[in-house]
Scaffold this motif. Structure first.
Motif, mmCIF file in Angstrom:
data_model
loop_
_atom_site.group_PDB
_atom_site.id
_atom_site.type_symbol
_atom_site.label_atom_id
_atom_site.label_comp_id
_atom_site.label_asym_id
_atom_site.label_seq_id
_atom_site.Cartn_x
_atom_site.Cartn_y
_atom_site.Cartn_z
ATOM 1 N N ASP A 68 0.843 -1.184 0.000
ATOM 2 C CA ASP A 68 0.000 0.000 0.000
ATOM 3 C C ASP A 68 0.882 1.238 0.000
ATOM 4 N N ARG B 220 4.108 -0.325 -2.411
ATOM 5 C CA ARG B 220 3.138 -0.945 -3.305
ATOM 6 C C ARG B 220 3.818 -1.414 -4.584
ATOM 7 N N ARG C 264 -0.922 -5.852 2.391
ATOM 8 C CA ARG C 264 -2.231 -5.683 1.766
ATOM 9 C C ARG C 264 -2.204 -6.352 0.391
ATOM 10 N N HIS D 290 -4.568 -7.025 -3.086
ATOM 11 C CA HIS D 290 -5.766 -6.722 -3.870
ATOM 12 C C HIS D 290 -5.664 -7.519 -5.164
ATOM 13 N N ASP E 273 2.501 -3.192 -8.335
ATOM 14 C CA ASP E 273 1.316 -3.464 -9.145
ATOM 15 C C ASP E 273 1.715 -4.353 -10.317
#
Length: 105
Positions: free
Chosen positions: A50, A54, A89, A91, A56
């Motif tokens: 996060d 983070r 975290r 996602h 991606d």
């Protein structure tokens, strides 16, 4: 809650996050939990961490074998760089999952 509930932040079948012992880089593997023994083509997007911690994946195209194991997504991030207050975290957005047909001659 229903598995498709957008307010549910828990994962019913979370991805496997592996901290590679050799260099500390993180790899993530999806595991298909269905009862059929066909390969599947999947497309997903994954975010680990996060804020400034983070990483991606962007869209990932992957294939799961007949046992449901995927080839995985291998990051350049180290696990300790993604941890904040003892947690990471995760996602995961599934974009597509299709079975691959077998051609029998």
């Amino acid at each position: 809650k229903d598995v498709h509930d957008p307010d549910d932040t828990s994962l019913k079948h979370p991805p496997t996050v592996v901290d590679n012992d050799e260099d500390g880089r993180v790899s993530v593997y999806l595991n298909r939990c269905t009862g059929f023994d066909h390969q599947c083509r999947v497309r997903y997007s994954l975010v680990l961490g996060d804020g400034p911690r983070r990483v991606d994946s962007g869209p990932v195209d992957d294939v799961s074998d007949s046992d449901g194991k995927s080839y995985g997504w291998h990051t350049t991030a180290r696990f300790q760089d993604l941890v904040y207050k003892g947690a990471v975290r995760v996602h995961l957005e599934m974009l597509m999952a299709n079975t691959l047909s077998e051609v029998v001659s």
